[in-house]
Enzyme design. Sequence first.
Site, PDB file in Angstrom:
ATOM      1  N   LYS A 124       0.979  -1.060  -0.069  1.00  0.00           N
ATOM      2  CA  LYS A 124       0.006   0.160   0.281  1.00  0.00           C
ATOM      3  C   LYS A 124       1.180   0.923  -0.407  1.00  0.00           C
ATOM      4  O   LYS A 124       2.265   1.250   0.456  1.00  0.00           O
ATOM      5  CB  LYS A 124      -0.483   0.550   1.481  1.00  0.00           C
ATOM      6  CG  LYS A 124      -1.760  -1.316   1.402  1.00  0.00           C
ATOM      7  CD  LYS A 124      -2.825  -0.804   2.581  1.00  0.00           C
ATOM      8  CE  LYS A 124      -3.438  -2.101   2.229  1.00  0.00           C
ATOM      9  NZ  LYS A 124      -5.265  -1.378   1.558  1.00  0.00           N
TER      10      LYS A 124
ATOM     11  N   ARG B  77      -9.811 -12.159   3.087  1.00  0.00           N
ATOM     12  CA  ARG B  77     -10.469 -12.667   2.775  1.00  0.00           C
ATOM     13  C   ARG B  77      -9.987 -14.352   2.480  1.00  0.00           C
ATOM     14  O   ARG B  77     -10.170 -15.732   2.433  1.00  0.00           O
ATOM     15  CB  ARG B  77     -11.128 -12.293   1.060  1.00  0.00           C
ATOM     16  CG  ARG B  77      -9.801 -12.817   0.333  1.00  0.00           C
ATOM     17  CD  ARG B  77     -10.502 -11.844  -1.044  1.00  0.00           C
ATOM     18  NE  ARG B  77     -10.475 -10.704  -1.054  1.00  0.00           N
ATOM     19  CZ  ARG B  77     -10.613  -9.789  -1.896  1.00  0.00           C
ATOM     20  NH1 ARG B  77     -11.585 -10.303  -3.025  1.00  0.00           N
ATOM     21  NH2 ARG B  77     -11.048  -7.868  -1.705  1.00  0.00           N
TER      22      ARG B  77
END
Length: 507
Positions: A288, A362
């Site tokens: 990020k 996830r």
Amino acid sequence: MTETPSQSQRKSILSQLPHPQFSAIDNPIQQSCDVIIVGVPSEGPLSATATALDQTLGGAIGGLRDQNLAPEDTNDSMLIPGPAVSNADGSGAKLVLLIGMGKNEDHTRQSAFRVASTALRELNSKERSSVIVALGEDIDAAHHDALVAGVLYAHEGQGLYRSKPTIHVPNSIAFSGIAQAAIDRGQVIGDSTNLAKRLINEPAAEIYPESFAQVTETMCSEVGLSCEVWDEERLAHENCNAILAVGAGSDRPPRLVIIRYDGGQPGEQPIALVGKGVTFDSGGLSLKPSDGMIDMKCDMGGAATVVATMHALAKLGVKKNVIGLCGLAENMVSGSSYKLGDVIKTRSGKTIEILNTDAEGRVVLADTLNVAIEHQPVKMLDLATLTGACMVALGIEVAGAMTNDQLICDEVLEAAKSEGEPLWQLPMFSLYNDKVKSKVADIKNIGEGRWGGAITAAKFLENFVGETPWVHLDIAGPAFADSPKPYRDAGGTGTMVRTLIRWIEAS
Ligand code: BES
Ligand code: MN
Ligand code: ZN
């Protein structure tokens, strides 16, 4: 390399939360205190207590109202001198906080919670030893627990490491016109919500998978919950390769925490709560940028919500069997990070192709949900700060709900509505199923392009819940706030703790 946990992690996190002494009193204006809080409705008469106080003050409150100087709307407040300032014997309240109550017909559980938190936040920038909350008469008795919870909520904030505290906790807070049972219940709800906030606000150097698990174990032993922690060896033995893959790049090894609360009939199938516990999300090799990483200590918000809710269920003695599971990993960059193109064989046997290491939540949840369904839950709910796409869809204050079973989704939406926590359902049409199909494995960990990212993430999760009725809450927006509001500090918000308590109690 595992460092010795710091002192603060060994100590009970519960004992570090704000705990002003709560009591129920009658005759609030006869008592001496630093501040008494009374409500001012935007129309109609003052409460009996406020009317009596107004008389003691020679009509000051009525006078302010007559001249449109008194607060009316919620968020509006005003501090005026109390009877003790002019009394010869100095008895009574030194100060009076007038707080706007808005219109009676607008009152909800949410407004009770917020008005109380706003009032106490107005006061707690200074030291106050004793506060009387005389708002019981202004608020429906059915909302009294929410009011008490809001009072406690006001005292937990993000300034944990300021040399001088920014929030001062009064020694005693007395409530008039509120039953002891509502005080006790509100105290548990407020305390649990604050527990979630604290876990989120602690930096990743303090709260990493192992320390999260330790703090949770200590909390569980304090309130009589059973708690099992799977370390990296057990995770390997259990084929939790997805959790291990996400955690592989970190010096802090992953954990799985399983909390059990047996308040229901023996043998009754449990409700399962599952939380994403990424204690820091750097993005991994799909790194990020700094701006996107700044708040990523909050990426264990789902797991914190699970722990906080389990705490509440135990303290409230809810008559249900519930299991809480937290998948804990730190998503970092190193020579041992999981990589793009890797294929992971999950605990369920399904294989995942990794196409973006920043879609790690996830992946952690794939194994965590698989362990959860082994306990044969009647229904299951997961919470995760899962996608920026959910914030694009719904804004930062609204959580997204996705489901494979409309009936239980409606239950959760109803609970959220009652508590006033904004939650909105997104569709799970089967036309999205293809978007997570992989060319090399059973499933891939990103959708096609960025469109519908909250839903494609939920579609991924759906592959790991089997036939279990399931609701997924994407709390990426509301779990962590950039800026403060009158009723709360910035930072961790404790969103959905109140909704989950209500949902499970009503189940
Ligand atoms: N933890 C983030 C999602 C997030 C973003 C939570 C902002 C709170 C605030 C999650 O792991 C993530 O990085 N998601 C990616 C998914 C993408 C790579 C498919 C995202 O939303 O960009
Ligand atoms: Mn991520
Ligand atoms: Zn994440």
